[in-house]
Design a protein around this motif. Structure first.
Motif, PDB file in Angstrom:
ATOM      1  N   GLU A   1      -2.067 -17.801   7.803  1.00  0.00           N
ATOM      2  CA  GLU A   1      -1.535 -16.524   8.296  1.00  0.00           C
ATOM      3  C   GLU A   1      -0.266 -16.716   9.128  1.00  0.00           C
TER       4      GLU A   1
ATOM      5  N   GLU B   1       1.791 -11.490  16.159  1.00  0.00           N
ATOM      6  CA  GLU B   1       1.902 -10.141  15.611  1.00  0.00           C
ATOM      7  C   GLU B   1       3.141 -10.015  14.730  1.00  0.00           C
ATOM      8  N   GLY B   2       4.222 -10.698  15.125  1.00  0.00           N
ATOM      9  CA  GLY B   2       5.438 -10.641  14.342  1.00  0.00           C
ATOM     10  C   GLY B   2       5.297 -11.306  12.988  1.00  0.00           C
ATOM     11  N   VAL B   3       4.433 -12.303  12.877  1.00  0.00           N
ATOM     12  CA  VAL B   3       4.266 -13.041  11.626  1.00  0.00           C
ATOM     13  C   VAL B   3       3.071 -12.524  10.831  1.00  0.00           C
ATOM     14  N   ALA B   4       1.931 -12.401  11.505  1.00  0.00           N
ATOM     15  CA  ALA B   4       0.683 -12.072  10.809  1.00  0.00           C
ATOM     16  C   ALA B   4       0.280 -10.610  10.941  1.00  0.00           C
ATOM     17  N   GLY B   5       0.978  -9.865  11.817  1.00  0.00           N
ATOM     18  CA  GLY B   5       0.630  -8.466  12.014  1.00  0.00           C
ATOM     19  C   GLY B   5      -0.539  -8.252  12.945  1.00  0.00           C
ATOM     20  N   THR B   6      -1.081  -9.335  13.517  1.00  0.00           N
ATOM     21  CA  THR B   6      -2.193  -9.233  14.454  1.00  0.00           C
ATOM     22  C   THR B   6      -2.176 -10.427  15.399  1.00  0.00           C
TER      23      THR B   6
ATOM     24  N   SER C   1       8.380 -19.382   9.951  1.00  0.00           N
ATOM     25  CA  SER C   1       8.395 -18.017  10.498  1.00  0.00           C
ATOM     26  C   SER C   1       7.817 -17.995  11.913  1.00  0.00           C
TER      27      SER C   1
ATOM     28  N   GLU D   1       0.960 -14.209  21.537  1.00  0.00           N
ATOM     29  CA  GLU D   1       0.416 -13.039  20.838  1.00  0.00           C
ATOM     30  C   GLU D   1       1.526 -12.252  20.145  1.00  0.00           C
ATOM     31  N   TRP D   2       2.657 -12.110  20.812  1.00  0.00           N
ATOM     32  CA  TRP D   2       3.799 -11.390  20.253  1.00  0.00           C
ATOM     33  C   TRP D   2       4.300 -12.074  18.985  1.00  0.00           C
ATOM     34  N   SER D   3       4.363 -13.401  19.025  1.00  0.00           N
ATOM     35  CA  SER D   3       4.808 -14.162  17.858  1.00  0.00           C
ATOM     36  C   SER D   3       3.819 -14.028  16.712  1.00  0.00           C
TER      37      SER D   3
END
Length: 336
Positions: free
Chosen positions: A170, A258-263, A175, A254-256
């Motif tokens: 994921e 979410e940016g890659v995996a959407g969660t 990325s 967490e931000w990273s």
């Protein structure tokens, strides 16, 4: 940058736990040789200070992300790298066990990522050469900012490598890397400035503490004991009051994600993950720094209680660790 268990395999977690345990053991040995027993109170107080400081997530403007201090360079500048690593390990263990902050399987990863690179790479290779023995506010500031940024960059890169080795599909390597490094550069700059501010205060108040000495009676504008009293008061204020105003934005990791995996929350099945979660469920009496099954009306009280209790536990644990290490050193000397 506390990693959750789902970001690694049990094998990677086990290897990193063994590496961190070995580093802790070696640090204990070095502390036995070098630690002045007069510095034990400083170990406890700074452990509590870092615990409280890590509860304050600060917003990174224009990103929708936040960060918090790691504390490795701050601790190393005052305690030396080995004692600093032990104190930071205690902070991370207490956070994982009692507050469910960071996974138990990932504990070894978190100790290495947040402690090893700061204490044993950035501190000796950047902070010390820049500051040397000619302490000035300018040198302290430059050394602190440079060392914090580099230590955090190495720690962030280590997180990416650990997920890559664990086969977390994921989070594709490139990325994930392209988000992790820039956001932790910004976080490191803020932490570096905060670290420099604390060290400059201590330098102005009692410069011998930055010289590696531990005499609580000698003073600049304050005795060492007064400096400790100020740090304790600030710790209580941060943990009991300011922690309630921490940024609600996700931290850099967490931000990273979410940016890659959407969660920011990946799911993993398996007995090792369930066992670790079960242990945390039993030991964490203030999970996520709040009361269990609390509502919004009691959220602030839970955060304040977490800050004060967590700081007190860390102060006791770090202080007792230093005390028993120095006592064992005395016994060895007496036997010889």
């Amino acid at each position: 940058m506390h990693m959750a268990d789902a970001l690694i395999t049990p094998a990677v977690g086990g290897v990193m736990l063994a590496v961190s345990a070995g580093t802790i053991g070696y640090s204990v040995k070095k502390v036995k040789e070098d630690l002045d027993e007069k510095k034990v109170p400083l170990m406890g107080v700074m452990g509590a200070f870092v615990f409280a400081g890590q509860m304050i997530n600060f917003t990174i403007p224009a990103t929708g992300s936040s960060g918090h201090i790691g504390g490795g360079i701050l601790l190393a500048a005052l305690l030396g790298p080995y004692a600093a690593f032990l104190v930071l390990s205690a902070v991370l263990l207490i956070q994982a066990l009692f507050f469910a902050d960071g996974g138990l399987l990932a504990l070894g990863c978190n100790i290495i990522n947040m402690g090893f690179f700061a204490c044993f790479v950035a501190y000796p290779l950047l902070y010390k050469p820049i500051v040397k023995k000619s302490f000035t506010p300018k040198r302290i500031t430059l050394g602190a900012i440079s060392a914090v940024i580099v230590g955090l960059q190495l720690g962030a890169f280590s997180v990416v490598l650990e997920t890559l080795i664990s086969g977390v599909t994921e989070l594709p390597f490139l990325s994930f890397l392209m988000l992790m490094q820039p956001i932790h550069l910004a976080i490191g700059l803020v932490e570096g400035i905060a670290t420099a501010a604390v060290l400059c205060f201590i330098y102005q108040a009692n410069p011998v503490l930055l010289d590696g000495e531990a005499d609580m009676e000698r003073s600049g504008t304050m005795t060492g004991k007064k400096v400790l009293a100020v740090l304790i008061a600030v710790t209580v204020f941060i943990g009991g009051v300011l922690s309630s105003f921490a940024s609600a934005y996700p931290d850099g990791l967490e931000w990273s994600m979410e940016g890659v995996a959407g969660t920011a929350e990946l799911e993993r099945g398996g007995s090792a993950y369930h066992a670790a979660a079960d242990i945390q469920g039993r030991t964490a009496f203030l999970p996520d720094y709040g009361f269990k099954n609390s509502d919004e009306s009691s959220a602030l009280a839970g955060t304040a209680a977490s800050g004060i209790l967590g700081g007190a536990i860390t102060l006791g644990a770090a202080g007792l660790a230093g005390y028993f290490i120095t006592r064992s050193k005395k016994k060895v000397k007496c036997q010889n």
